[in-house]
Write a protein that holds these residues in place. Structure first.
Motif, mmCIF file in Angstrom:
data_model
loop_
_atom_site.group_PDB
_atom_site.id
_atom_site.type_symbol
_atom_site.label_atom_id
_atom_site.label_comp_id
_atom_site.label_asym_id
_atom_site.label_seq_id
_atom_site.Cartn_x
_atom_site.Cartn_y
_atom_site.Cartn_z
ATOM 1 N N GLY A 1 -1.452 6.672 6.634
ATOM 2 C CA GLY A 1 -0.098 6.174 6.448
ATOM 3 C C GLY A 1 0.516 6.500 5.107
ATOM 4 O O GLY A 1 1.611 6.042 4.786
ATOM 5 N N VAL A 2 -0.170 7.312 4.298
ATOM 6 C CA VAL A 2 0.320 7.663 2.967
ATOM 7 C C VAL A 2 1.351 8.781 3.059
ATOM 8 O O VAL A 2 1.178 9.737 3.824
ATOM 9 C CB VAL A 2 -0.850 8.101 2.061
ATOM 10 C CG1 VAL A 2 -0.353 8.751 0.779
ATOM 11 C CG2 VAL A 2 -1.734 6.911 1.728
ATOM 12 N N GLN A 3 2.425 8.662 2.295
ATOM 13 C CA GLN A 3 3.347 9.779 2.150
ATOM 14 C C GLN A 3 2.661 10.841 1.298
ATOM 15 O O GLN A 3 2.202 10.554 0.192
ATOM 16 C CB GLN A 3 4.639 9.335 1.461
ATOM 17 C CG GLN A 3 5.676 10.439 1.327
ATOM 18 C CD GLN A 3 6.942 9.966 0.629
ATOM 19 O OE1 GLN A 3 6.925 8.962 -0.086
ATOM 20 N NE2 GLN A 3 8.023 10.677 0.825
ATOM 21 N N PRO A 4 2.490 12.076 1.802
ATOM 22 C CA PRO A 4 1.735 13.091 1.055
ATOM 23 C C PRO A 4 2.207 13.227 -0.387
ATOM 24 O O PRO A 4 3.403 13.244 -0.668
ATOM 25 C CB PRO A 4 1.980 14.372 1.859
ATOM 26 C CG PRO A 4 2.203 13.887 3.252
ATOM 27 C CD PRO A 4 2.967 12.594 3.102
ATOM 28 N N TRP A 5 1.254 13.327 -1.283
ATOM 29 C CA TRP A 5 1.558 13.467 -2.699
ATOM 30 C C TRP A 5 2.024 14.880 -3.034
ATOM 31 O O TRP A 5 2.621 15.103 -4.087
ATOM 32 C CB TRP A 5 0.328 13.123 -3.542
ATOM 33 C CG TRP A 5 -0.121 11.695 -3.396
ATOM 34 C CD1 TRP A 5 0.476 10.712 -2.655
ATOM 35 C CD2 TRP A 5 -1.257 11.092 -4.002
ATOM 36 N NE1 TRP A 5 -0.227 9.540 -2.756
ATOM 37 C CE2 TRP A 5 -1.291 9.734 -3.579
ATOM 38 C CE3 TRP A 5 -2.257 11.554 -4.849
ATOM 39 C CZ2 TRP A 5 -2.283 8.848 -3.976
ATOM 40 C CZ3 TRP A 5 -3.246 10.672 -5.257
ATOM 41 C CH2 TRP A 5 -3.262 9.342 -4.831
ATOM 42 N N HIS B 1 10.074 0.949 4.725
ATOM 43 C CA HIS B 1 9.076 0.832 5.787
ATOM 44 C C HIS B 1 8.173 2.062 5.827
ATOM 45 O O HIS B 1 8.528 3.109 6.376
ATOM 46 C CB HIS B 1 9.772 0.646 7.139
ATOM 47 C CG HIS B 1 10.392 -0.708 7.309
ATOM 48 N ND1 HIS B 1 9.652 -1.837 7.539
ATOM 49 C CD2 HIS B 1 11.678 -1.111 7.252
ATOM 50 C CE1 HIS B 1 10.464 -2.888 7.641
ATOM 51 N NE2 HIS B 1 11.704 -2.472 7.454
ATOM 52 N N TRP B 2 6.998 1.914 5.203
ATOM 53 C CA TRP B 2 5.922 2.888 5.283
ATOM 54 C C TRP B 2 4.678 2.134 5.723
ATOM 55 O O TRP B 2 4.531 0.945 5.418
ATOM 56 C CB TRP B 2 5.689 3.569 3.936
ATOM 57 C CG TRP B 2 6.759 4.554 3.583
ATOM 58 C CD1 TRP B 2 7.941 4.289 2.960
ATOM 59 C CD2 TRP B 2 6.763 5.955 3.852
ATOM 60 N NE1 TRP B 2 8.682 5.426 2.821
ATOM 61 C CE2 TRP B 2 7.978 6.479 3.362
ATOM 62 C CE3 TRP B 2 5.858 6.822 4.456
ATOM 63 C CZ2 TRP B 2 8.307 7.827 3.458
ATOM 64 C CZ3 TRP B 2 6.180 8.169 4.549
ATOM 65 C CH2 TRP B 2 7.389 8.666 4.051
ATOM 66 N N PRO B 3 3.765 2.787 6.447
ATOM 67 C CA PRO B 3 2.609 2.058 6.980
ATOM 68 C C PRO B 3 1.857 1.234 5.946
ATOM 69 O O PRO B 3 1.486 0.086 6.206
ATOM 70 C CB PRO B 3 1.733 3.189 7.556
ATOM 71 C CG PRO B 3 2.724 4.228 7.991
ATOM 72 C CD PRO B 3 3.814 4.184 6.950
ATOM 73 N N ALA C 1 -0.043 -4.884 3.406
ATOM 74 C CA ALA C 1 -0.652 -5.517 2.233
ATOM 75 C C ALA C 1 0.407 -6.166 1.356
ATOM 76 O O ALA C 1 1.581 -5.786 1.376
ATOM 77 C CB ALA C 1 -1.442 -4.484 1.423
ATOM 78 N N LEU C 2 -0.041 -7.135 0.576
ATOM 79 C CA LEU C 2 0.784 -7.707 -0.488
ATOM 80 C C LEU C 2 0.491 -6.910 -1.749
ATOM 81 O O LEU C 2 -0.644 -6.868 -2.217
ATOM 82 C CB LEU C 2 0.439 -9.187 -0.699
ATOM 83 C CG LEU C 2 0.722 -10.110 0.486
ATOM 84 C CD1 LEU C 2 0.208 -11.522 0.189
ATOM 85 C CD2 LEU C 2 2.203 -10.153 0.802
ATOM 86 N N ASP D 1 -8.921 -4.335 8.617
ATOM 87 C CA ASP D 1 -9.025 -4.137 10.067
ATOM 88 C C ASP D 1 -8.769 -2.686 10.450
ATOM 89 O O ASP D 1 -9.461 -2.121 11.308
ATOM 90 C CB ASP D 1 -8.034 -5.059 10.790
ATOM 91 C CG ASP D 1 -8.375 -6.538 10.612
ATOM 92 O OD1 ASP D 1 -9.555 -6.849 10.382
ATOM 93 O OD2 ASP D 1 -7.444 -7.364 10.703
ATOM 94 N N LEU D 2 -7.758 -2.058 9.820
ATOM 95 C CA LEU D 2 -7.446 -0.662 10.115
ATOM 96 C C LEU D 2 -8.601 0.260 9.726
ATOM 97 O O LEU D 2 -8.964 1.169 10.476
ATOM 98 C CB LEU D 2 -6.183 -0.237 9.372
ATOM 99 C CG LEU D 2 -4.841 -0.727 9.930
ATOM 100 C CD1 LEU D 2 -3.709 -0.348 8.987
ATOM 101 C CD2 LEU D 2 -4.589 -0.136 11.319
ATOM 102 N N LEU D 3 -9.196 0.013 8.567
ATOM 103 C CA LEU D 3 -10.293 0.860 8.105
ATOM 104 C C LEU D 3 -11.512 0.731 9.011
ATOM 105 O O LEU D 3 -12.188 1.718 9.318
ATOM 106 C CB LEU D 3 -10.663 0.503 6.667
ATOM 107 C CG LEU D 3 -9.636 0.857 5.597
ATOM 108 C CD1 LEU D 3 -10.028 0.260 4.261
ATOM 109 C CD2 LEU D 3 -9.487 2.375 5.472
#
Length: 513
Positions: free
Chosen positions: A228-232, A395-397, A402-403, A265-267
């Motif tokens: 879900g990371v925006q590519p660096w 809104h990004w995954p 997370a907080l 949970d996702l991991l």
């Protein structure tokens, strides 16, 4: 502890290193020295060592070659373009001086004709050099996201499977070559690898240690959900390359921890982990908050000496488009008298300069204040001088699950919050009553939320009086989880020897934010 940054500004890694050392573990935190100049210092009882870690493999082969098809007139990417441009500027500067001399000395006409010819030639040369420079710039902007690059990515994924990262993201080897020898020399009992880059570095160190008969425990601290990371980097290879790297080395982790229950949970589902990762929140260290209060600067003084009744909205954190800061600027004309403070990692970045320029266009430039970070133990008291803490993230995954660190820092500063409607944070704010939620990127709804909070700040602040709310959001509680993971993995090495004075040797290896 291994971290792919310079440690400063990475509050999670600093708190983890300090608290582990305070618990009796011998902690050495390895980071990457900016500018390549190694240095070392103490972080509480932990030792920080910044290593020289050059990154030559981060550049792709095409960056070293001329692009004959896309830019046939471009200079080669060797640095000669800057040299040639400076050479032409020096030539024209010399001609200007010679013109001044001829004007004052009344030289013969032949000298003037020669000068004019040289000026015309220098002008033509300047245009030619500029053309070649522009073509070089166009060649440099090539993005690895075209059909060929996608085909290249797919080919190596098919051929090498999980090992495709070696072709898709070879820059990961720079970290291995920079950190690996230092880790081997330390002979750690435990490596705590934060995030995806350092996971491979830690795993390979564990493999090398096992080959010589030495057991090393590996803890992987996942800060983000990589899919879900925006590519660096702006290319089609970065994300699949890093995901392949992560998948290859996850099985070597003896324990996993992360920043939220949702990410845990996702991991577990993504990697088929046998046990759910331990959750270590990015909460502030309250004892450091207390000691830092007397030393912390006054945010209102740094904003030009604002009075205590002037509404001050603060955003603290990384400045990037996906953080949604533009909504705060666009709303300022609708929030008469309110000021905005952006406490950011790179105050001089192009993105921040763009925000400042936009504020000027809207006629509210005098109500926008851009400030640098303060030391992590001063963050909470520094922020407490504001009226409202704003988190306008888009809104990004990873934003949904997370907080973020600043949520907890705002909370301990007892600031009413205005947050975007990303899932976990919006649910928490609505549940606790500590602020208002607005629709992400919606200026009108943001203005509504800010006005609601400013109209009754004390009602929102009262939410922090709920029993146990802030106590659960402290680093002390998270440090117990961290210490529990270490102790479970190293039962033969308790954090303190029997006499209570000598710590067991441990390297906790952690990576950036």
């Amino acid at each position: 502890m291994l971290v792919d940054n310079a440690v400063d500004g990475d509050s999670r890694v600093q708190k983890a290193a300090r608290s582990a050392a305070d618990a009796g573990w011998e902690v050495i935190l390895l980071g990457r020295a900016p500018g390549g100049v190694p240095r070392t210092w103490k972080l509480g009882a932990a030792e920080v060592r910044l290593l020289k870690v050059p990154l030559p493999m981060a550049r792709r082969p095409h960056e070293f070659r001329r692009s004959w098809l896309r830019a046939p007139l471009a200079y080669p990417p060797t640095g000669v373009a800057a040299h040639r441009a400076q050479e032409v500027r020096a030539w024209r500067a010399d001609l200007r001086v010679r013109r001044a001399e001829l004007t004052t000395a009344g030289r013969p006409a032949l000298r003037w004709q020669l000068l004019r010819a040289q000026e015309r030639l220098s002008g033509l040369t300047r245009r030619w050099v500029s053309l070649r420079q522009r073509q070089l710039g166009r060649a440099k902007t090539r993005k690895l996201d075209g059909p060929w690059d996608r085909a290249y990515t797919l080919f190596w994924q098919r051929v090498q499977g999980g090992g495709a990262w070696r072709r898709l993201e070879p820059g990961l080897w720079d970290y291995e070559l920079g950190y690996g020898p230092a880790i081997d020399k330390l002979q750690p009992d435990l490596i705590h690898a934060n995030d995806f880059r350092m996971l491979g570095v830690g795993a390979r160190a564990k493999i090398r240690a096992a080959a010589v008969g030495r057991r090393v425990a590996l803890v992987w601290d996942a800060h983000e959900y990589l899919p879900g990371v925006q590519p660096w980097r702006d290319n089609a290879r970065w994300l699949p390359g890093n995901m392949a790297h992560e998948r290859e080395f996850v099985p070597y982790a003896d324990a996993t921890m992360t920043v939220s229950g949702g990410l845990a949970d996702l991991l577990q589902a993504e990697h088929g982990l046998a046990e759910r990762p331990a959750v270590v929140l990015n909460a502030p260290a309250v004892d450091e908050v207390t000691t830092g209060r007397a030393e912390a600067p006054d945010i209102r003084l740094r904003c030009g000496g604002l009075g205590p009744d002037v509404p001050l909205l603060v955003y603290s954190g990384v400045a990037a488009p996906k953080r949604g800061l533009a909504v705060m600027i666009e709303a300022l004309p609708e929030l008469a008298g309110a000021h905005v403070a952006l406490v950011v990692n790179k105050p001089g970045s192009d993105y921040v300069r763009g925000l400042v320029a936009r504020a000027g266009e809207l006629g509210v430039g005098d109500r926008l204040h851009v400030l640098p970070y303060v030391p992590h133990d001063q963050v909470v008291p520094f922020l407490s001088g504001a009226h409202v803490g704003v988190i306008p993230i888009q809104h990004w995954p990873n934003h949904e699950i997370a907080l973020i660190t600043k949520f907890f820092e705002y909370s301990h500063a007892r600031l009413p919050l205005v947050v975007s409607d990303v899932r976990t944070m919006a649910e928490t704010v609505r549940s606790t009553g500590q602020g208002e939620v607005f629709t992400a990127e919606d200026v009108t709804d943001y203005v509504r939320a800010v006005r609601a909070v400013l109209a009754d700040r004390e009602r929102y602040r009262a939410a922090y009086d709920q029993p146990g709310l802030l106590a659960n959001w402290t680093w002390a509680a998270q440090a117990e989880v961290l210490d529990g993971v270490y102790s479970r993995l190293l039962p033969e090495h308790p954090p303190r020897a029997a006499d209570g004075t000598s710590p067991a040797p441990v390297l906790a290896a952690g990576v950036g934010r």
